[in-house]
Design a protein around this motif. Sequence first.
Motif, PDB file in Angstrom:
ATOM      1  N   MET A  24       0.805  -1.216   0.000  1.00 36.11           N
ATOM      2  CA  MET A  24       0.000   0.000   0.000  1.00 36.11           C
ATOM      3  C   MET A  24       0.845   1.277   0.000  1.00 36.11           C
ATOM      4  O   MET A  24       0.386   2.308  -0.446  1.00 36.11           O
ATOM      5  CB  MET A  24      -0.934   0.028   1.222  1.00 36.11           C
ATOM      6  N   LEU A  25       2.042   1.207   0.516  1.00 35.21           N
ATOM      7  CA  LEU A  25       2.880   2.396   0.636  1.00 35.21           C
ATOM      8  C   LEU A  25       4.210   2.110  -0.063  1.00 35.21           C
ATOM      9  O   LEU A  25       5.117   1.554   0.530  1.00 35.21           O
ATOM     10  CB  LEU A  25       3.111   2.715   2.122  1.00 35.21           C
ATOM     11  N   PRO A  26       4.302   2.446  -1.334  1.00 36.85           N
ATOM     12  CA  PRO A  26       5.515   2.113  -2.091  1.00 36.85           C
ATOM     13  C   PRO A  26       6.772   2.664  -1.435  1.00 36.85           C
ATOM     14  O   PRO A  26       6.758   3.740  -0.851  1.00 36.85           O
ATOM     15  CB  PRO A  26       5.274   2.765  -3.458  1.00 36.85           C
ATOM     16  N   ALA A 160      -3.337  -4.311   9.377  1.00 35.64           N
ATOM     17  CA  ALA A 160      -3.010  -3.120   8.586  1.00 35.64           C
ATOM     18  C   ALA A 160      -3.857  -1.907   8.967  1.00 35.64           C
ATOM     19  O   ALA A 160      -3.636  -0.821   8.421  1.00 35.64           O
ATOM     20  CB  ALA A 160      -3.177  -3.413   7.103  1.00 35.64           C
ATOM     21  N   LEU A 161      -4.800  -2.064   9.889  1.00 30.28           N
ATOM     22  CA  LEU A 161      -5.661  -0.925  10.236  1.00 30.28           C
ATOM     23  C   LEU A 161      -4.896   0.214  10.904  1.00 30.28           C
ATOM     24  O   LEU A 161      -5.120   1.384  10.587  1.00 30.28           O
ATOM     25  CB  LEU A 161      -6.827  -1.386  11.114  1.00 30.28           C
ATOM     26  N   PHE A 166      -2.661   5.767  10.468  1.00 32.13           N
ATOM     27  CA  PHE A 166      -1.579   6.755  10.494  1.00 32.13           C
ATOM     28  C   PHE A 166      -1.241   7.261   9.095  1.00 32.13           C
ATOM     29  O   PHE A 166      -0.903   8.427   8.924  1.00 32.13           O
ATOM     30  CB  PHE A 166      -0.351   6.195  11.202  1.00 32.13           C
ATOM     31  N   GLY A 167      -1.344   6.392   8.105  1.00 33.26           N
ATOM     32  CA  GLY A 167      -1.101   6.825   6.734  1.00 33.26           C
ATOM     33  C   GLY A 167      -2.102   7.874   6.293  1.00 33.26           C
ATOM     34  O   GLY A 167      -1.739   8.880   5.663  1.00 33.26           O
ATOM     35  N   LEU A 168      -3.367   7.679   6.627  1.00 32.56           N
ATOM     36  CA  LEU A 168      -4.397   8.654   6.250  1.00 32.56           C
ATOM     37  C   LEU A 168      -4.211   9.973   6.978  1.00 32.56           C
ATOM     38  O   LEU A 168      -4.547  11.031   6.446  1.00 32.56           O
ATOM     39  CB  LEU A 168      -5.787   8.081   6.527  1.00 32.56           C
ATOM     40  N   ARG A 169      -3.686   9.934   8.171  1.00 36.34           N
ATOM     41  CA  ARG A 169      -3.467  11.167   8.929  1.00 36.34           C
ATOM     42  C   ARG A 169      -2.251  11.946   8.444  1.00 36.34           C
ATOM     43  O   ARG A 169      -2.212  13.170   8.536  1.00 36.34           O
ATOM     44  CB  ARG A 169      -3.312  10.858  10.430  1.00 36.34           C
ATOM     45  N   ALA A 176      -2.748   9.583  -0.117  1.00 40.76           N
ATOM     46  CA  ALA A 176      -3.624   8.710   0.678  1.00 40.76           C
ATOM     47  C   ALA A 176      -4.587   7.940  -0.231  1.00 40.76           C
ATOM     48  O   ALA A 176      -4.902   6.774   0.028  1.00 40.76           O
ATOM     49  CB  ALA A 176      -4.416   9.523   1.696  1.00 40.76           C
ATOM     50  N   ALA A 177      -5.037   8.586  -1.302  1.00 36.83           N
ATOM     51  CA  ALA A 177      -5.951   7.903  -2.223  1.00 36.83           C
ATOM     52  C   ALA A 177      -5.216   6.788  -2.929  1.00 36.83           C
ATOM     53  O   ALA A 177      -5.768   5.752  -3.222  1.00 36.83           O
ATOM     54  CB  ALA A 177      -6.510   8.899  -3.241  1.00 36.83           C
TER      55      ALA A 177
END
Length: 177
Positions: A24-26, A160-161, A166-169, A176-177
């Motif tokens: 999800m986070l390259p 992963a929640l 934290f990623g969305l914040r 984030a999208a």
Amino acid sequence: ALARGLHMSAMLSLLGTVGFLSWMLPFGAAAPALHRWLARLWWVSGLIALLAGAAWLVLESTAIAGADTLSDAMDALPVVALHTRYGNTMLVRLGLVGVATVLAIPPNRWARYVAVGLTAVALGLQGVIGHAGATEGVVGDGLVLSEPLHLLAAGVWLGALLPLFFGLRVLSPEHAA
């Protein structure tokens, strides 16, 4: 039960965090601070899984041997660890988690994928040492095969929640999208 629950929770967090970082986070994406924070979460989840797993092994060895004293418990530990399916599986599991945890320092692309694989195998071993592994016959075999699938799904989703939160914040709306 507390040591087992903490061990399992940390394993789910470890799989979810490393999976989130991998898929999800390259690597090298925006927010290097987020990468560093999630690498710390990876390391802490692995460390907690190791410590709680070791505590679970010691406590379960004590219960299996019916040990009443610390000396009896310490005598029982190598016997249970080396001569039972539970002990052998836990040693393999703790070894896999240990390697997956060490790969967090320093994190890189290949280490993430290796850590996902090692953690998935370690988590999947739960079917062998849990209630499913104690059930005989075709039903037991089916449970031993289905429990790892459920745990892997839980690790990738529930684990992963926290990284997602934290990623969305931290990330910009575009990232984030």
